[in-house]
Design a protein around this motif. Structure first.
Motif, mmCIF file in Angstrom:
data_model
loop_
_atom_site.group_PDB
_atom_site.id
_atom_site.type_symbol
_atom_site.label_atom_id
_atom_site.label_comp_id
_atom_site.label_asym_id
_atom_site.label_seq_id
_atom_site.Cartn_x
_atom_site.Cartn_y
_atom_site.Cartn_z
ATOM 1 N N GLU A 1 -6.208 -18.212 26.652
ATOM 2 C CA GLU A 1 -5.060 -18.834 25.998
ATOM 3 C C GLU A 1 -3.784 -18.111 26.406
ATOM 4 O OE1 GLU A 1 -6.306 -20.798 21.829
ATOM 5 O OE2 GLU A 1 -6.095 -18.623 21.744
ATOM 6 N N ARG B 1 -14.710 -18.459 18.492
ATOM 7 C CA ARG B 1 -13.787 -18.625 17.363
ATOM 8 C C ARG B 1 -13.470 -17.283 16.715
ATOM 9 N NH1 ARG B 1 -13.805 -19.847 11.617
ATOM 10 N NH2 ARG B 1 -12.102 -21.327 11.169
ATOM 11 N N LEU C 1 -11.147 -15.367 18.994
ATOM 12 C CA LEU C 1 -9.793 -15.922 19.035
ATOM 13 C C LEU C 1 -9.027 -15.604 17.749
ATOM 14 C CD1 LEU C 1 -10.471 -19.406 20.680
ATOM 15 C CD2 LEU C 1 -9.357 -17.429 21.741
ATOM 16 N N LEU C 2 -9.683 -15.705 16.613
ATOM 17 C CA LEU C 2 -9.013 -15.369 15.351
ATOM 18 C C LEU C 2 -8.570 -13.916 15.344
ATOM 19 C CD1 LEU C 2 -11.353 -17.210 12.810
ATOM 20 C CD2 LEU C 2 -8.933 -17.709 13.198
ATOM 21 N N ARG D 1 -5.805 -13.326 18.210
ATOM 22 C CA ARG D 1 -4.512 -13.923 17.862
ATOM 23 C C ARG D 1 -3.803 -13.097 16.793
ATOM 24 N NH1 ARG D 1 -3.707 -20.311 17.666
ATOM 25 N NH2 ARG D 1 -4.418 -20.937 19.731
ATOM 26 N N CYS E 1 -4.515 -23.792 27.777
ATOM 27 C CA CYS E 1 -5.805 -23.262 27.355
ATOM 28 C C CYS E 1 -6.819 -23.627 28.424
ATOM 29 C CB CYS E 1 -6.208 -23.853 26.004
ATOM 30 S SG CYS E 1 -7.841 -23.331 25.421
ATOM 31 N N SER F 1 -3.853 -24.415 16.794
ATOM 32 C CA SER F 1 -4.771 -23.706 15.895
ATOM 33 C C SER F 1 -6.036 -23.314 16.633
ATOM 34 C CB SER F 1 -5.137 -24.584 14.687
ATOM 35 O OG SER F 1 -6.039 -25.600 15.075
ATOM 36 N N VAL F 2 -6.720 -22.325 16.109
ATOM 37 C CA VAL F 2 -7.979 -21.885 16.695
ATOM 38 C C VAL F 2 -9.028 -22.986 16.634
ATOM 39 C CG1 VAL F 2 -9.935 -20.325 16.339
ATOM 40 C CG2 VAL F 2 -7.613 -19.420 16.375
ATOM 41 N N ASP G 1 -5.397 -18.092 11.452
ATOM 42 C CA ASP G 1 -6.039 -16.998 10.738
ATOM 43 C C ASP G 1 -5.726 -17.105 9.246
ATOM 44 O OD1 ASP G 1 -7.546 -14.643 10.561
ATOM 45 O OD2 ASP G 1 -5.741 -13.421 10.566
#
Length: 383
Positions: A16, A70, A73-74, A77, A131, A242-243, A368
């Motif tokens: 990303e 996921r 990424l959370l 980020r 992405c 958003s994730v 998040d």
């Protein structure tokens, strides 16, 4: 005979790119050096530079499923958002700058300086964020054939995370303005059909000889065999707001590639959709977004994008059930159903020119916060 689980569940990775902006005005700022340094020295996070100094990039590890992606990424980020704040700016997940100048300073590296010399203003105006989803494949020959199978779904994949309706504070009329900016590169958009790895290599060599690409890393097609990894890389999408949208995209791509690997092994040929037809459909997807109607390249007639997405999900649901990605797919689809994609949410937030409302939608750790709220709601319901 049903293929074993490892066929349906190849490893996946997500890249990303994020935009760095002034925390108040939302205009791009060239603070990538500072953000990368803070992330490394104070937070233990290795960020990547991008072409301009107003961008940074993150990469997940090689993930066994999209839930692992996921989680990564959370967490990542959240760290990017903190590093940006410590460096005096704000990191936002947006396909193109919604506010301020849509250009940036070229990052000081040998490769990026060469790109700037060869491609001029095109490089300076490459202030866009995408992405990229990587999915493992057995070998290069299979990778080329898998790309042929994935091609017809590029317009639908592009619409899922379309997230760049604004430029210079004005609505462009596109759901993904990034796609239009990106299309100016000589090697971009949907690729042609390739008969073999040798055919792919020959075409790449021709473009390098012509000077329209410096090397294979600049073969910027929307789906391609990765240059250094044994993966197929899908690059058609804006960075998601958003994730959960990013994870939905990753799950769709993972399942498409898994099915394509099986089809290639069984001698099933890809639908021979022409490059020009795909270009028209991808342009329409960038313009219309998730709520529009575009050419269904397999049916040969215009159909609502959401209907085409539903068709794709139904087609892939047995794979989602086999590889464990179905809960993540359902989560992403619920978000799209209730709130729309990033372009839809940006337009609602920016009514009346409310900069802070827009930036809150785009903060990289916004998902998040939503995730924490979902956990709180679930805990409350259980008590």
């Amino acid at each position: 005979m049903t293929p074993p689980k490892d066929v349906w569940g190849p490893t996946v990775g997500v890249e990303e790119e994020f935009l760095l902006v002034d925390p108040v005005t939302g205009a791009p700022v060239n603070l990538a050096d500072e953000v990368v340094s803070v992330a490394r020295e104070r937070l233990g996070l290795e960020l990547e530079h991008e072409l301009t100094g107003a961008q940074v990039e993150i990469n997940t590890s090689v993930c066994q499923d999209v839930e692992q992606a996921r989680d990564e990424l959370l967490r990542t980020r959240r760290l990017v958002a903190e590093a940006a704040r410590l460096a005096g700016c704000r990191a936002v997940a947006v396909g193109a700058p919604p506010l301020g100048e849509a250009s940036g300073e070229i990052t000081d590296s040998l490769r990026y300086r060469r790109i700037a010399r060869e491609f001029g203003a095109l490089a300076e105006q490459q202030l866009i964020c995408g992405c990229h989803v990587h999915v493992a494949v057995p070998d290069r020959e299979t990778a080329v054939q898998v790309c042929n199978h994935v091609r017809p779904w590029l317009p639908v994949l592009a619409a899922v995370t379309a997230n760049s309706p604004f430029s210079g504070g004005e609505d462009t009329g596109f759901a993904s303005w990034r796609s239009t900016v990106w299309s100016r590169w000589p090697v971009s958009g949907p690729p042609p059909v390739f008969t073999s790895w040798e055919h792919y290599e020959e075409v790449c060599d021709t473009m390098i000889t012509a000077g329209t690409a410096l090397d294979r890393a600049m073969v910027y097609w929307d789906v391609r065999p990765a240059t250094e990894l044994p993966t197929v890389e899908v690059r058609v999408s804006d960075v998601a707001a958003s994730v959960d949208e990013a994870v939905l995209l990753a799950a769709l791509v993972r399942a498409l590639v898994a099915q394509a690997v099986v089809d290639v092994g069984n001698g099933v040929e890809a639908e021979p959709v022409t490059q020009e037809v795909l270009r028209q459909a991808c342009w329409s997807a960038a313009n219309e977004g998730l709520r529009g109607t575009i050419l269904d390249v397999l049916a040969g007639e215009p159909r609502p994008v959401r209907d085409q997405l539903d068709d794709l999900v139904r087609r892939l649901t047995p794979i989602f059930e086999a590889n464990g990605d179905l809960p993540a797919v359902r989560r992403g689809l619920r978000l799209l159903e209730t709130e729309g994609n990033g372009a839809d949410r940006q337009r609602r937030a920016f009514q009346g020119g409310q900069v802070e409302s827009l930036l809150k939608v785009l903060d990289v750790d916004n998902a998040d916060k939503d995730d924490n709220a979902d956990k709180t709601d679930a805990q409350s319901a259980a008590s």
